[in-house]
Design a protein around this motif. Structure first.
Motif, PDB file in Angstrom:
ATOM      1  N   LEU A   1       0.819  -1.202   0.000  1.00  0.00           N
ATOM      2  CA  LEU A   1       0.000   0.000   0.000  1.00  0.00           C
ATOM      3  C   LEU A   1       0.856   1.256   0.000  1.00  0.00           C
ATOM      4  CD1 LEU A   1      -2.732   1.417   0.225  1.00  0.00           C
ATOM      5  CD2 LEU A   1      -2.625   1.083   2.706  1.00  0.00           C
ATOM      6  N   ASP A   2       1.899   1.274   0.822  1.00  0.00           N
ATOM      7  CA  ASP A   2       2.727   2.475   0.855  1.00  0.00           C
ATOM      8  C   ASP A   2       3.439   2.688  -0.480  1.00  0.00           C
ATOM      9  OD1 ASP A   2       4.178   0.049   1.918  1.00  0.00           O
ATOM     10  OD2 ASP A   2       5.883   1.389   1.585  1.00  0.00           O
ATOM     11  N   GLY A   3       3.782   1.594  -1.193  1.00  0.00           N
ATOM     12  CA  GLY A   3       4.395   1.738  -2.513  1.00  0.00           C
ATOM     13  C   GLY A   3       3.431   2.352  -3.509  1.00  0.00           C
ATOM     14  N   LEU A   4       2.146   1.961  -3.440  1.00  0.00           N
ATOM     15  CA  LEU A   4       1.157   2.553  -4.343  1.00  0.00           C
ATOM     16  C   LEU A   4       0.945   4.025  -4.026  1.00  0.00           C
ATOM     17  CD1 LEU A   4      -1.119   2.217  -6.502  1.00  0.00           C
ATOM     18  CD2 LEU A   4      -2.660   1.737  -4.592  1.00  0.00           C
ATOM     19  N   ILE A   5       0.823   4.362  -2.746  1.00  0.00           N
ATOM     20  CA  ILE A   5       0.561   5.752  -2.368  1.00  0.00           C
ATOM     21  C   ILE A   5       1.720   6.645  -2.774  1.00  0.00           C
ATOM     22  CG2 ILE A   5       0.111   7.278  -0.428  1.00  0.00           C
ATOM     23  CD1 ILE A   5      -2.183   5.349  -1.212  1.00  0.00           C
ATOM     24  N   ASP A   6       2.937   6.175  -2.588  1.00  0.00           N
ATOM     25  CA  ASP A   6       4.094   6.989  -2.969  1.00  0.00           C
ATOM     26  C   ASP A   6       4.178   7.195  -4.466  1.00  0.00           C
ATOM     27  OD1 ASP A   6       4.749   7.154  -0.334  1.00  0.00           O
ATOM     28  OD2 ASP A   6       6.305   5.607  -0.393  1.00  0.00           O
ATOM     29  N   SER A   7       3.563   6.318  -5.245  1.00  0.00           N
ATOM     30  CA  SER A   7       3.622   6.463  -6.709  1.00  0.00           C
ATOM     31  C   SER A   7       2.545   7.403  -7.255  1.00  0.00           C
ATOM     32  CB  SER A   7       3.476   5.086  -7.358  1.00  0.00           C
ATOM     33  OG  SER A   7       2.171   4.575  -7.149  1.00  0.00           O
ATOM     34  N   LEU A   8       1.564   7.784  -6.409  1.00  0.00           N
ATOM     35  CA  LEU A   8       0.489   8.665  -6.861  1.00  0.00           C
ATOM     36  C   LEU A   8       0.956  10.115  -6.884  1.00  0.00           C
ATOM     37  CD1 LEU A   8      -2.544   7.205  -4.859  1.00  0.00           C
ATOM     38  CD2 LEU A   8      -1.909   6.724  -7.226  1.00  0.00           C
ATOM     39  N   THR A   9       0.428  10.883  -7.815  1.00  0.00           N
ATOM     40  CA  THR A   9       0.675  12.317  -7.832  1.00  0.00           C
ATOM     41  C   THR A   9      -0.237  12.995  -6.822  1.00  0.00           C
ATOM     42  OG1 THR A   9      -0.963  12.648  -9.584  1.00  0.00           O
ATOM     43  CG2 THR A   9       1.316  12.195 -10.260  1.00  0.00           C
ATOM     44  N   GLU A  10      -0.019  14.261  -6.567  1.00  0.00           N
ATOM     45  CA  GLU A  10      -0.791  14.956  -5.529  1.00  0.00           C
ATOM     46  C   GLU A  10      -2.273  15.024  -5.847  1.00  0.00           C
ATOM     47  OE1 GLU A  10       0.835  18.765  -4.813  1.00  0.00           O
ATOM     48  OE2 GLU A  10       2.735  18.009  -3.983  1.00  0.00           O
ATOM     49  N   ASP A  11      -2.636  15.169  -7.136  1.00  0.00           N
ATOM     50  CA  ASP A  11      -4.045  15.273  -7.505  1.00  0.00           C
ATOM     51  C   ASP A  11      -4.608  13.954  -8.034  1.00  0.00           C
ATOM     52  OD1 ASP A  11      -2.461  15.267  -9.727  1.00  0.00           O
ATOM     53  OD2 ASP A  11      -3.554  16.838 -10.804  1.00  0.00           O
ATOM     54  N   GLU A  12      -3.867  12.869  -7.845  1.00  0.00           N
ATOM     55  CA  GLU A  12      -4.336  11.563  -8.305  1.00  0.00           C
ATOM     56  C   GLU A  12      -4.972  10.827  -7.129  1.00  0.00           C
ATOM     57  OE1 GLU A  12      -2.646   7.764 -10.944  1.00  0.00           O
ATOM     58  OE2 GLU A  12      -1.270   9.125  -9.932  1.00  0.00           O
ATOM     59  N   THR A  13      -6.297  10.888  -7.037  1.00  0.00           N
ATOM     60  CA  THR A  13      -7.031  10.276  -5.923  1.00  0.00           C
ATOM     61  C   THR A  13      -8.202   9.471  -6.472  1.00  0.00           C
ATOM     62  OG1 THR A  13      -8.360  12.293  -5.698  1.00  0.00           O
ATOM     63  CG2 THR A  13      -6.406  12.081  -4.270  1.00  0.00           C
ATOM     64  N   TYR A  14      -8.902   8.807  -5.555  1.00  0.00           N
ATOM     65  CA  TYR A  14     -10.012   7.928  -5.930  1.00  0.00           C
ATOM     66  C   TYR A  14     -11.266   8.371  -5.185  1.00  0.00           C
ATOM     67  CZ  TYR A  14      -6.189   4.941  -7.558  1.00  0.00           C
ATOM     68  OH  TYR A  14      -5.073   4.455  -8.182  1.00  0.00           O
ATOM     69  N   ASP A  15     -12.405   8.312  -5.871  1.00  0.00           N
ATOM     70  CA  ASP A  15     -13.660   8.674  -5.210  1.00  0.00           C
ATOM     71  C   ASP A  15     -14.385   7.463  -4.629  1.00  0.00           C
ATOM     72  OD1 ASP A  15     -14.135   7.678  -7.699  1.00  0.00           O
ATOM     73  OD2 ASP A  15     -15.499   9.263  -8.359  1.00  0.00           O
ATOM     74  N   LEU A  16     -13.788   6.282  -4.748  1.00  0.00           N
ATOM     75  CA  LEU A  16     -14.281   5.081  -4.073  1.00  0.00           C
ATOM     76  C   LEU A  16     -13.075   4.232  -3.685  1.00  0.00           C
ATOM     77  CD1 LEU A  16     -16.397   3.022  -3.118  1.00  0.00           C
ATOM     78  CD2 LEU A  16     -16.472   2.121  -5.450  1.00  0.00           C
ATOM     79  N   VAL A  17     -12.954   3.953  -2.403  1.00  0.00           N
ATOM     80  CA  VAL A  17     -11.855   3.124  -1.900  1.00  0.00           C
ATOM     81  C   VAL A  17     -12.473   1.968  -1.129  1.00  0.00           C
ATOM     82  CG1 VAL A  17      -9.803   3.006  -0.452  1.00  0.00           C
ATOM     83  CG2 VAL A  17     -10.292   5.102  -1.755  1.00  0.00           C
ATOM     84  N   LEU A  18     -12.178   0.737  -1.557  1.00  0.00           N
ATOM     85  CA  LEU A  18     -12.727  -0.465  -0.930  1.00  0.00           C
ATOM     86  C   LEU A  18     -11.588  -1.302  -0.359  1.00  0.00           C
ATOM     87  CD1 LEU A  18     -15.095  -2.429  -0.353  1.00  0.00           C
ATOM     88  CD2 LEU A  18     -14.674  -3.437  -2.611  1.00  0.00           C
ATOM     89  N   ALA A  19     -11.607  -1.482   0.963  1.00  0.00           N
ATOM     90  CA  ALA A  19     -10.642  -2.353   1.646  1.00  0.00           C
ATOM     91  C   ALA A  19     -11.414  -3.254   2.601  1.00  0.00           C
ATOM     92  CB  ALA A  19      -9.604  -1.519   2.385  1.00  0.00           C
ATOM     93  N   ALA A  20     -12.364  -4.017   2.045  1.00  0.00           N
ATOM     94  CA  ALA A  20     -13.219  -4.870   2.873  1.00  0.00           C
ATOM     95  C   ALA A  20     -12.431  -5.973   3.561  1.00  0.00           C
ATOM     96  CB  ALA A  20     -14.329  -5.480   2.013  1.00  0.00           C
ATOM     97  N   ASP A  21     -11.286  -6.340   3.017  1.00  0.00           N
ATOM     98  CA  ASP A  21     -10.462  -7.369   3.654  1.00  0.00           C
ATOM     99  C   ASP A  21      -9.695  -6.814   4.845  1.00  0.00           C
ATOM    100  OD1 ASP A  21      -9.352 -10.234   3.265  1.00  0.00           O
ATOM    101  OD2 ASP A  21      -7.547  -9.009   3.507  1.00  0.00           O
ATOM    102  N   GLY A  22      -9.678  -5.495   4.985  1.00  0.00           N
ATOM    103  CA  GLY A  22      -8.919  -4.882   6.069  1.00  0.00           C
ATOM    104  C   GLY A  22      -7.563  -4.389   5.599  1.00  0.00           C
ATOM    105  N   LEU A  23      -6.755  -3.981   6.550  1.00  0.00           N
ATOM    106  CA  LEU A  23      -5.429  -3.417   6.236  1.00  0.00           C
ATOM    107  C   LEU A  23      -4.304  -4.303   6.761  1.00  0.00           C
ATOM    108  CD1 LEU A  23      -6.153   0.336   7.059  1.00  0.00           C
ATOM    109  CD2 LEU A  23      -6.249  -0.824   4.842  1.00  0.00           C
TER     110      LEU A  23
END
Length: 571
Positions: free
Chosen positions: A98-120
């Protein structure tokens, strides 16, 4: 990271190989119950992010409502497997942490639906920096746009399934414990802590369900507030007990879960001891239900909402196939939010209130007879799923019907057979002699209900009860092992029987010793009599008696002649 519109596999920092979160141990978040909730819950979105292992059916459901969908799994092998089964070209599979994905996102690259039903818990790679739960949750929030819907699952270390599990922690959590996830001071351990933790990260929690899953596949979802308000024997508590017992089928337990679930419900803490939670942050959807649970058939999902002290029921997913020996029967439109008949009977038995037990049994027989026309022939009666409705009774959540036509007496016999099984399995007391059990108890109860307990009726009732147990009760594993409390009860019973048998053996040994002494006395008397007889035969008096007997023979000439004649040759 490359363009999200690509359908090829992508990689970010922290990918794992070889590894899988899709086989062995806990399965990914999946199941028809969770799919039914997401169908009511998820809005239309432009960009969606699915974090952690999820079933392909859930990913397809998200992709159907999103223009672009990104799925993050930490295993390269899992990413390849998902790519092979998901044909939707708007879905991008990313392997990494997860931290690798977040670090690869740009500042304005976000999601309007985030599903983590399995947990973190399954979002970190073993080469990535090890982060506590709060840090991982903050990373998830960073990926969400303002006003986005965020759905997060959470395992509960205070769950009854955890507390009653006899295995050590490293065997309960398996490979996830290569980093001690469950020894984390930032990890929420109650519904209130979970709400506060997400609120502290800037999210507004609108919905919170308590979840019960079977090895990762969701079995039941109930809103935490509804669980806190329910009490033992009521529909929500009955559904929770059924889900708990199903979830713990293959778990070596220290004690039966039903008693612990009812105790938690009595204290208003049932929502705090479920195996997990599912929290929804963002706007509250209007169409969601309070309860989602598996129906009596293999793939059906039943939903329920409480209004005016009655639960409104609706089937929200497929009908599925009927179990052997039973056929589908339409569930009632509503059930009262009251205690079950079984709980009332157990309470009367515990108090040894035989008149009250007899009254309930008689009332039950009258109700079954009067409602036969309404429910149809063969409508199964389950006392743990039959509620009190004013001065009468009402069918419960799961309605079943026998495949073959059955009369009232047979249905009542099946209900009493199942009650007797649950009475024995739960180690409940009854106010009848201890040697009265099994068929004898069922005969007594069936008579109280106004039916003649013939052998044919009892045998047919046993067949129906066994078929109902397949649907209503937790499935049994091939070699079920009794929980520790049952083993202790069995050991105490065996100890009592051993003491009783030892006393019986002692009594028999004492009797044998007395018999042996009596035989020795008799043998001495016989020996004494033999000695006296031997002395008597050699005495003068005995010889005189012989002479007198012979003389007596001579004095009778005819008798002497006959004796001589018999001795002559040829006669």
């Amino acid at each position: 990271m490359t363009d999200n519109r690509s359908t090829d596999r992508e990689f970010v920092r922290g990918e794992m190989q070889p590894w899988t979160d899709y086989s062995g141990g806990r399965a990914p978040a999946s199941g028809s119950v969770l799919a039914a909730l997401l169908a009511d819950l998820l809005p239309q979105s432009k960009r969606a992010l699915v974090v952690g292992p999820h079933g392909s059916d859930l990913i397809d459901a998200v992709a159907a409502r999103s223009a672009q969908t990104t799925v993050l799994v930490r295993s390269v092998g899992d990413a390849e497997s998902l790519r092979a089964v998901i044909s939707n070209t708007t879905v991008t599979i990313v392997a990494g942490s997860l931290d690798g994905l977040i670090d690869s996102l740009t500042e304005d690259e976000t999601y309007d639906l985030v599903l983590a039903a399995d947990g973190l818990d399954r979002v970190m790679g073993y080469d990535a920096p090890q982060q506590d739960w709060h840090t991982r949750a903050a990373a998830l929030v960073r990926a969400a746009a303002a006003g986005a819907m965020v759905v997060v699952g959470m395992q509960n270390d205070f769950a009854l399934t955890e507390l009653f599990d006899s295995r050590p922690s490293h065997k309960r959590h398996g490979d996830d414990e290569w980093w001690p996830l469950h020894d984390d001071p930032t990890r929420p351990a109650s519904p209130a802590q979970l709400r506060d933790a997400l609120t502290g990260l800037g999210l507004e929690t609108s919905l919170l369900w308590a979840t019960v899953d079977v090895a990762g596949e969701t079995h039941t979802l109930v809103e935490v507030d509804a669980l806190a308000a329910t009490r033992p024997g009521r529909p929500a508590a009955r559904i929770a007990v059924r889900a708990f017992e199903t979830a713990a089928t293959a778990v070596p337990l220290l004690a039966s879960l039903a008693e612990g679930v009812n105790a938690a419900a009595c204290a208003g803490q049932l929502g705090a001891v479920t195996p997990g939670w599912l929290v929804v942050c963002g706007p509250r959807p209007p169409a969601v239900h309070t309860i989602y649970t598996r129906g009596g058939n293999t793939s059906s999902v039943l939903a329920a909402d409480l209004a005016d002290n009655r639960w409104k029921l609706v089937t929200v997913a497929g009908a599925g196939s009927s179990p052997a020996g039973l056929s589908a029967n339409e569930s009632p439109a509503e059930v009262p939010d009251t205690e079950s008949v079984e709980r009332l009977l157990l309470r009367a038995a515990a108090k040894e209130d035989v008149p009250e037990f007899r009254r309930l049994a008689e009332q039950l027989g009258d109700w079954v007879g009067k409602s036969a026309a309404e429910f149809g022939p063969g409508a199964v009666i389950c006392l743990d799923d039959t509620g009190v409705d004013g001065d009468t009774f009402a069918r419960g959540v799961l309605a079943r019907q026998t495949a073959e036509e059955s009369d009232t007496a047979e249905l009542l016999a099946a209900a009493w057979h199942r009650f007797a099984d649950r009475l024995t399995r739960g180690h409940h007391r009854h106010p009848w002699p201890p040697w009265m059990s099994g068929a004898d108890l069922v005969r007594t109860w069936l008579s109280m209900s106004g039916e003649e307990p013939t052998d044919a009726i009892l045998d047919r009732g046993r067949q129906i009860a066994e078929a109902v147990a397949v649907v209503m009760d937790a499935p049994q594993v091939a070699t079920p092992s009794p929980d520790l409390r049952t083993q202790l009860v069995d050991a105490e019973t065996a100890r009592t029987q051993a003491v009783e048998l030892a006393g019986h053996v002692f009594g028999l040994e004492r009797t044998l010793k007395m018999r042996d002494q009596q035989l020795k006395v008799r043998e001495g008397r016989l020996r004494s009599l033999r000695s006296e007889m031997s002395r008597f035969r050699g005495s003068r008096a005995a010889r005189l008696a012989v002479v007198i007997r012979k003389v007596g023979v001579v004095r009778d000439p005819k008798r002497l002649a006959r004796a001589v004649k018999r001795r002559l040759p040829g006669h």
